[in-house]
Design a protein around this motif. Structure first.
Motif, short mmCIF file in Angstrom:
data_model
loop_
_atom_site.label_atom_id
_atom_site.label_comp_id
_atom_site.label_asym_id
_atom_site.label_seq_id
_atom_site.Cartn_x
_atom_site.Cartn_y
_atom_site.Cartn_z
N MET A 27 14.62 0.46 1.07
CA MET A 27 13.24 0.11 0.70
C MET A 27 12.59 -0.56 1.89
O MET A 27 13.26 -1.06 2.80
CB MET A 27 13.25 -0.85 -0.49
CG MET A 27 13.94 -2.17 -0.17
SD MET A 27 14.00 -3.25 -1.57
CE MET A 27 14.73 -4.72 -0.86
N SER A 28 11.27 -0.54 1.88
CA SER A 28 10.59 -1.29 2.93
C SER A 28 10.78 -2.77 2.64
O SER A 28 11.04 -3.17 1.51
CB SER A 28 9.10 -0.95 2.93
OG SER A 28 8.53 -1.31 1.68
N VAL A 29 10.66 -3.56 3.67
CA VAL A 29 10.99 -4.97 3.51
C VAL A 29 10.03 -5.66 2.54
O VAL A 29 10.37 -6.67 1.93
CB VAL A 29 11.01 -5.65 4.89
CG1 VAL A 29 9.61 -5.84 5.42
CG2 VAL A 29 11.76 -6.97 4.84
N PHE A 52 10.32 2.86 -1.70
CA PHE A 52 11.75 3.08 -1.83
C PHE A 52 12.06 4.52 -1.44
O PHE A 52 11.21 5.40 -1.55
CB PHE A 52 12.22 2.83 -3.27
CG PHE A 52 12.28 1.38 -3.63
CD1 PHE A 52 13.49 0.71 -3.69
CD2 PHE A 52 11.12 0.67 -3.91
CE1 PHE A 52 13.54 -0.63 -4.04
CE2 PHE A 52 11.17 -0.67 -4.24
CZ PHE A 52 12.39 -1.32 -4.31
N GLY A 53 13.27 4.74 -0.94
CA GLY A 53 13.65 6.09 -0.59
C GLY A 53 15.12 6.14 -0.21
O GLY A 53 15.86 5.16 -0.37
N ILE A 54 15.52 7.28 0.27
CA ILE A 54 16.90 7.47 0.69
C ILE A 54 16.91 7.66 2.21
O ILE A 54 16.21 8.54 2.73
CB ILE A 54 17.54 8.70 0.02
CG1 ILE A 54 17.55 8.53 -1.50
CG2 ILE A 54 18.96 8.91 0.54
CD1 ILE A 54 18.43 7.41 -2.01
N VAL A 98 10.05 8.95 -0.27
CA VAL A 98 9.16 7.81 -0.46
C VAL A 98 7.93 8.27 -1.25
O VAL A 98 7.33 9.31 -0.91
CB VAL A 98 8.72 7.24 0.91
CG1 VAL A 98 7.78 6.07 0.73
CG2 VAL A 98 9.95 6.83 1.71
N PRO A 99 7.57 7.57 -2.31
CA PRO A 99 6.40 8.01 -3.10
C PRO A 99 5.17 8.18 -2.23
O PRO A 99 4.96 7.44 -1.27
CB PRO A 99 6.22 6.85 -4.10
CG PRO A 99 7.57 6.24 -4.20
CD PRO A 99 8.19 6.38 -2.86
N PHE A 100 4.38 9.14 -2.59
CA PHE A 100 3.23 9.49 -1.75
C PHE A 100 2.23 8.34 -1.63
O PHE A 100 1.58 8.16 -0.61
CB PHE A 100 2.53 10.73 -2.33
CG PHE A 100 1.55 11.33 -1.38
CD1 PHE A 100 1.98 12.12 -0.31
CD2 PHE A 100 0.19 11.07 -1.50
CE1 PHE A 100 1.07 12.66 0.57
CE2 PHE A 100 -0.72 11.61 -0.61
CZ PHE A 100 -0.28 12.40 0.43
N ARG A 101 2.16 7.53 -2.69
CA ARG A 101 1.19 6.42 -2.64
C ARG A 101 1.67 5.31 -1.71
O ARG A 101 0.89 4.45 -1.32
CB ARG A 101 1.00 5.86 -4.04
CG ARG A 101 2.30 5.37 -4.66
CD ARG A 101 2.09 4.85 -6.07
NE ARG A 101 3.34 4.71 -6.78
CZ ARG A 101 4.22 3.75 -6.55
NH1 ARG A 101 4.01 2.86 -5.61
NH2 ARG A 101 5.34 3.70 -7.24
N ALA A 102 2.95 5.31 -1.37
CA ALA A 102 3.49 4.23 -0.54
C ALA A 102 3.41 4.64 0.92
O ALA A 102 4.17 5.50 1.37
CB ALA A 102 4.94 3.94 -0.93
N LYS A 103 2.50 4.04 1.64
CA LYS A 103 2.36 4.38 3.06
C LYS A 103 2.91 3.23 3.90
O LYS A 103 2.54 2.07 3.70
CB LYS A 103 0.89 4.62 3.39
CG LYS A 103 0.66 5.10 4.80
CD LYS A 103 -0.73 5.68 4.94
CE LYS A 103 -1.01 6.06 6.38
NZ LYS A 103 -0.03 7.03 6.90
N LEU A 104 3.80 3.59 4.81
CA LEU A 104 4.45 2.57 5.65
C LEU A 104 3.87 2.61 7.05
O LEU A 104 3.66 3.68 7.63
CB LEU A 104 5.96 2.82 5.72
CG LEU A 104 6.71 2.72 4.39
CD1 LEU A 104 8.19 3.05 4.60
CD2 LEU A 104 6.56 1.33 3.80
N ASP A 105 3.60 1.43 7.58
CA ASP A 105 3.09 1.34 8.94
C ASP A 105 4.25 1.41 9.94
O ASP A 105 5.39 1.08 9.61
CB ASP A 105 2.33 0.03 9.13
CG ASP A 105 1.08 -0.01 8.26
OD1 ASP A 105 0.52 1.08 8.02
OD2 ASP A 105 0.72 -1.12 7.81
N SER A 121 18.38 -2.06 3.01
CA SER A 121 19.04 -1.43 1.86
C SER A 121 18.46 -2.03 0.58
O SER A 121 18.17 -3.22 0.50
CB SER A 121 20.55 -1.67 1.93
OG SER A 121 20.82 -3.05 1.99
N SER A 122 18.32 -1.17 -0.43
CA SER A 122 17.66 -1.62 -1.66
C SER A 122 18.63 -2.22 -2.66
O SER A 122 18.21 -2.87 -3.62
CB SER A 122 16.93 -0.44 -2.29
OG SER A 122 17.88 0.51 -2.74
#
Lengths: 170, 346
Positions: B172-174, B179-181, B200-207, B214-215
């Motif tokens: 997961m992002s911090v 979340f993702g694999i 990673v869900p499409f709505r979740a955008k990571l910079d 690890s989640s």
């Protein structure tokens, strides 16, 4: 007394012999220090042996004496050793020249090999620097190796610079 | 003629004898005399030869000293490299010591055995089942996740690194927004040593630069171990999910001494161990939650106050009705109706 063709040839041969002798002595002091080690080429011994075949036994002995003296002067610890041994070797070589210097390269190499080995044995025993196993190794390993290397170089010189080191009258 | 020959012979013999006598004298004379004679010869007639020999010796010494200089230079370079290696190893060990102190227990320190050629995705550890290492135990360094123990012997074990094609970790992002694999990026060349975070869900955008940890989903890796840093988004045919390219936090050349987490430690979790990650994250969450709590508290207070006013008004009207109609006065249980607003108070 007018110079004859035979006299001119003899003079030229003597000058060539002298030039070869000088070159070998220069090599003894200018080249040999570049390759230090237990097995080294003895240019002075080659010079004495090549000169001895051109000279009468007495003059050859004197040549050996002077060359030995110059060698000893640079190694005062063994002063007199090379002088005495080279005198005897030069005198013997001059006597034996008719036998060994039959314009045969192999025999010349053998002659130089024996001369160098005898020289090393005599100087080692006279100096008394080695005893026991060390003496045996010096006389039976290092001395023959040095003699062989010196003989090889002498043969090469005789082949490559034949005009300088050719025995007279051949 | 014969007289000449005899004369020559006598001359030769005389010369030889003179030379031999002089040679013997030179040999047996006192050391001081010999040195004086040798010195006199060196200073006069043998001067050119002495100079020639000295020059040859100088040349020889120059050659030898050149070799010495080259050898010394090479030794200095080797020392420099070894010092750098020692310094880097020292840094790694210090970091590992810090990690050990934070973990406190439930881990086994391990060294790596030399890697076999061609087996670049697997590491062999110097610890085995005799010290509690089990299959699927996470392997970590002070920087983050290295991999997972795949096989154990009594005294050694082998682990797959994050670059192994079979490696997967739920991540997961911090800030816990995505979340993702995470799995190896199976590309060619240098990109083979990257990771990718799939699903990673499409709505979740990571910079770029977002830390991925690890989640804790699944039983292998506890929550909060750093895995990688986002370096960009990959375009994939999957339109309902995003895939991000990650730079691993533990680079291949930095895999040195490691720690193997025991199962008990995995169940216990590693919260607060990688403090630079979890503390900052939890602090940010705490600030956000605190802000939410204050707002909720204010809303609840306002709601309670309004409810109280309404209740009191209703009670007054009922009282009046009772007074008028003489009915029994059943006061409503206002407390039951007063409850937390939707969402609750944290």
């Amino acid at each position: 007394m007018r110079p004859t063709p035979g006299n001119n040839q003899g003079l030229a041969s003597s000058l060539r012999g002298l030039a070869g002798f000088v070159l070998l002595m220069l090599a003894q002091f200018g080249v040999r220090p570049l390759f230090p080690g237990r097995v080294a080429v003895d240019f002075a011994l080659i010079a004495v042996l090549f000169a001895a075949v051109r000279l009468k036994p007495g003059v050859a002995a004197l040549t050996g004496f002077l060359v030995g003296l110059s060698v000893d002067a640079l190694a005062p610890d063994s002063f007199g050793t090379s002088t005495l041994v080279l005198t005897l070797i030069a005198f013997g070589a001059s006597w034996l020249k008719a036998v060994f210097f039959a314009d045969h390269v192999g025999l010349t190499g053998l002659f130089v090999f024996v001369g160098k080995w005898v020289f090393d044995i005599a100087t080692t025993l006279l100096m008394g620097a080695a005893l026991g196993t060390s003496l045996a190794v010096t006389l039976l390993v290092w001395a023959p190796l040095s003699a062989a290397l010196t003989a090889v170089v002498a043969v090469l010189l005789l082949v490559l610079f034949r005009p300088l080191y050719r025995p007279p009258g051949r | 003629m014969a007289r000449n020959a005899r004369g020559d012979s006598r001359l030769d013999t005389g010369l030889v004898l003179v030379c031999l006598v002089l040679g013997v004298i030179a040999l047996v004379s006192p050391r001081r005399v010999r040195e004086q004679v040798a010195a006199a010869l060196r200073a006069t007639v043998l001067m050119p030869l002495v100079q020639l020999e000295a020059r040859a010796s100088t040349v020889r010494a120059a050659v030898v000293s050149r070799n010495d200089v080259l050898q010394a230079r090479g030794a200095a370079v080797v020392d420099t490299f070894s010092m750098r290696a020692v310094r880097e190893e020292n840094t790694t060990l210090r970091a590992l010591l810090g990690l050990s102190a934070r973990l406190q227990d439930g881990f086994v320190p391990a060294e790596l055995l030399p890697q076999r050629p061609g087996d670049e995705f697997t590491i062999t550890l110097t610890v085995g089942s005799d010290v509690g290492v089990e299959t699927f135990s996470p392997v970590v360094t002070a920087s983050g996740l290295v991999g997972m123990v795949a096989n154990t012997d009594r005294h050694t074990s082998s682990a797959i690194t994050w670059a192994h094609p079979d490696f997967r970790v739920s991540a997961m992002s911090v800030d816990q927004t995505a979340f993702g694999i995470v799995q190896p990026h199976l590309a060619t060349g240098a990109e083979r040593w990257l990771l990718e975070m799939r699903g990673v869900p499409f709505r979740a955008k990571l910079d770029t630069g977002t830390l991925v940890v690890s989640s804790g989903l699944g039983a292998t890796y506890p929550r909060g171990i750093p895995v990688g840093v986002v370096i960009g988004e990959l375009s994939t045919p999957e339109k309902w999910a995003r895939t991000y390219l990650l730079r691993p936090v533990v680079l291949p050349e930095a895999i040195g001494p490691v720690l193997v987490l025991k199962p008990a430690r995995v169940q216990q979790g590693v919260n607060g161990v990688w403090t630079s990650v979890a503390a900052a994250d939890s602090a940010a969450r705490a600030v956000a939650v605190a802000g939410d709590s204050i707002a909720r508290k204010a809303a609840f207070d306002e709601f309670t106050a309004r409810r109280a006013v309404l209740d009191s008004l209703r009670a007054d009207s009922l009282a009046r009705a009772d007074t008028i109609g003489g009915g029994s006065a059943t006061r409503p249980d206002s407390a039951k109706r007063v409850g937390p607003p939707p969402g609750g108070l944290r």
